[in-house]
Design a protein around this motif. Sequence first.
Motif, PDB file in Angstrom:
ATOM      1  N   PHE A 263       0.811  -1.212   0.000  1.00  0.00           N
ATOM      2  CA  PHE A 263       0.000   0.000   0.000  1.00  0.00           C
ATOM      3  C   PHE A 263       0.852   1.273   0.000  1.00  0.00           C
ATOM      4  O   PHE A 263       0.309   2.371   0.098  1.00  0.00           O
ATOM      5  CB  PHE A 263      -0.964  -0.011   1.186  1.00  0.00           C
ATOM      6  N   ASN A 264       2.171   1.095  -0.134  1.00  0.00           N
ATOM      7  CA  ASN A 264       3.079   2.239  -0.179  1.00  0.00           C
ATOM      8  C   ASN A 264       2.740   3.232   0.940  1.00  0.00           C
ATOM      9  O   ASN A 264       2.617   4.446   0.726  1.00  0.00           O
ATOM     10  CB  ASN A 264       2.995   2.927  -1.545  1.00  0.00           C
ATOM     11  N   ALA A 265       2.567   2.690   2.136  1.00  0.00           N
ATOM     12  CA  ALA A 265       2.102   3.483   3.268  1.00  0.00           C
ATOM     13  C   ALA A 265       3.265   4.169   3.978  1.00  0.00           C
ATOM     14  O   ALA A 265       4.305   3.539   4.230  1.00  0.00           O
ATOM     15  CB  ALA A 265       1.348   2.586   4.253  1.00  0.00           C
ATOM     16  N   ASP A 301      -7.473 -13.078  10.750  1.00  0.00           N
ATOM     17  CA  ASP A 301      -6.311 -12.875  11.617  1.00  0.00           C
ATOM     18  C   ASP A 301      -5.863 -11.423  11.594  1.00  0.00           C
ATOM     19  O   ASP A 301      -5.216 -10.949  12.532  1.00  0.00           O
ATOM     20  CB  ASP A 301      -5.148 -13.757  11.154  1.00  0.00           C
ATOM     21  N   ALA A 302      -6.187 -10.716  10.498  1.00  0.00           N
ATOM     22  CA  ALA A 302      -5.800  -9.312  10.356  1.00  0.00           C
ATOM     23  C   ALA A 302      -6.891  -8.570   9.599  1.00  0.00           C
ATOM     24  O   ALA A 302      -7.655  -9.168   8.825  1.00  0.00           O
ATOM     25  CB  ALA A 302      -4.471  -9.178   9.608  1.00  0.00           C
ATOM     26  N   TYR A 303      -6.965  -7.266   9.844  1.00  0.00           N
ATOM     27  CA  TYR A 303      -7.957  -6.425   9.184  1.00  0.00           C
ATOM     28  C   TYR A 303      -7.275  -5.134   8.751  1.00  0.00           C
ATOM     29  O   TYR A 303      -6.758  -4.384   9.579  1.00  0.00           O
ATOM     30  CB  TYR A 303      -9.112  -6.129  10.144  1.00  0.00           C
ATOM     31  N   ILE A 304      -7.269  -4.890   7.439  1.00  0.00           N
ATOM     32  CA  ILE A 304      -6.625  -3.714   6.862  1.00  0.00           C
ATOM     33  C   ILE A 304      -7.694  -2.709   6.466  1.00  0.00           C
ATOM     34  O   ILE A 304      -8.596  -3.020   5.679  1.00  0.00           O
ATOM     35  CB  ILE A 304      -5.786  -4.091   5.620  1.00  0.00           C
ATOM     36  N   THR A 305      -7.599  -1.492   6.989  1.00  0.00           N
ATOM     37  CA  THR A 305      -8.561  -0.453   6.677  1.00  0.00           C
ATOM     38  C   THR A 305      -7.919   0.898   6.950  1.00  0.00           C
ATOM     39  O   THR A 305      -6.690   1.020   6.899  1.00  0.00           O
ATOM     40  CB  THR A 305      -9.872  -0.666   7.477  1.00  0.00           C
ATOM     41  N   ALA A 306      -8.727   1.918   7.270  1.00  0.00           N
ATOM     42  CA  ALA A 306      -8.189   3.261   7.514  1.00  0.00           C
ATOM     43  C   ALA A 306      -9.051   4.005   8.525  1.00  0.00           C
ATOM     44  O   ALA A 306     -10.166   3.581   8.855  1.00  0.00           O
ATOM     45  CB  ALA A 306      -8.106   4.052   6.206  1.00  0.00           C
ATOM     46  N   ASP A 307      -8.505   5.121   8.995  1.00  0.00           N
ATOM     47  CA  ASP A 307      -9.222   6.059   9.875  1.00  0.00           C
ATOM     48  C   ASP A 307      -9.638   5.452  11.209  1.00  0.00           C
ATOM     49  O   ASP A 307     -10.667   5.840  11.782  1.00  0.00           O
ATOM     50  CB  ASP A 307     -10.456   6.632   9.159  1.00  0.00           C
ATOM     51  N   ASP A 323      -4.077   0.080  10.146  1.00  0.00           N
ATOM     52  CA  ASP A 323      -4.550   1.320   9.530  1.00  0.00           C
ATOM     53  C   ASP A 323      -3.464   1.813   8.585  1.00  0.00           C
ATOM     54  O   ASP A 323      -2.412   2.288   9.016  1.00  0.00           O
ATOM     55  CB  ASP A 323      -4.846   2.356  10.616  1.00  0.00           C
ATOM     56  N   VAL A 324      -3.730   1.698   7.286  1.00  0.00           N
ATOM     57  CA  VAL A 324      -2.712   2.076   6.286  1.00  0.00           C
ATOM     58  C   VAL A 324      -2.878   3.510   5.796  1.00  0.00           C
ATOM     59  O   VAL A 324      -2.060   4.002   5.025  1.00  0.00           O
ATOM     60  CB  VAL A 324      -2.745   1.114   5.073  1.00  0.00           C
TER      61      VAL A 324
END
Length: 363
Positions: A263-265, A301-307, A323-324
């Motif tokens: 995600f180039n975070a 096992d993991a949750y990728i999201t934002a805010d 949070d990316v």
Amino acid sequence: MKIKDITDHIEQLAPLHYAQDFDNVGLLVGEYTTQVTGVLITLDCLESVVQEAVEKKCNLIVTFHPIIFSGLKHLKPTDYVRRAVLKAIKHDIAIYATHTALDMAYGGVSYRMAQELKLQNVETLVPERSVIKKLQIHVPETHKNNLQEALFMAGAGQLGNYSECSFSITGTGTFKGNEHSNPALGSPGVREEASEVLLEMTYLPHLERSVLSAMKEHHPYEEVSYSIQTLENEYARIGMGTVGELEQPLASDEFLKLVKTTFNAGVVRSSLSRKRNIHKVALLGGSGSFAIKDAINKGADAYITADLKYHDFFQGENILLCDVGHYESEQFTKNLLQEYISEKFSSFAILCAQTQTNPVNYT
């Protein structure tokens, strides 16, 4: 080619009907009948993006986030919203927004996130309920096949990977028309009996107008006997987020490196999870705190999201919350739309905006 040709194609992927109530999607500036000179795709339609469209001779901007979200009481150039809208109007540039319509779409924002992570066995994280409609029609047995085919052509009878799905049972119908009637069978004032079929099939609500139009056009009766029900079933092809599996489990620290790279975070904020190995991963582009419990219930096992907010991370004891960043989670939307539109209009230039629109800086 007109703007409506482009937007109609987009709405086959992301029907506006399923956008959230708070949202402002569709054509925000311009007219559907305008001839298209070029299409520029962006995540955010800022004034600088409109300028890029001017320079590249694109008179249609397809944006993910709507630049107009609430009412505008004036069009003086006092903020970034009004400046972008004024510039678009001045240069006859149309603006079309997809936002939560694309969030809800099968193959939309979160599905593209899963694709970038190379997840397998991907499905919708939060499927919509009470979206499927069931149509029941009484039709003369002699006209059943013709009507059934017309309804299939209008989009009824589709269930996931299956099409032309229906159920029918034969019985006897009765009716008597008054003196003003013009019955297809029998005469006014006389009760008639006819061999009829009860035909059932489902459809999605954004197709309702075309389905009912086909029904009325191809049914022989002056008054069509039909009923519509909304089913409580979940529908996995409309909903928020995705969940899938990595090809091989990864240690949590290796997984976080993969997430940051993919995600180039600038930074990945994560919870203090007890999870040491990550295999099943949930994703939701944009603000996704509301679906943490859904991710847990799906066994992720993991949750990728934002805010995510401070207190949201306390829910991450048994799931690795990641949070990316808002922009980072949705950045692939431009590529998704470019590829989708270009597949249909292969001889037409569909461009991704090069203007940087991420308002967040990492130092």
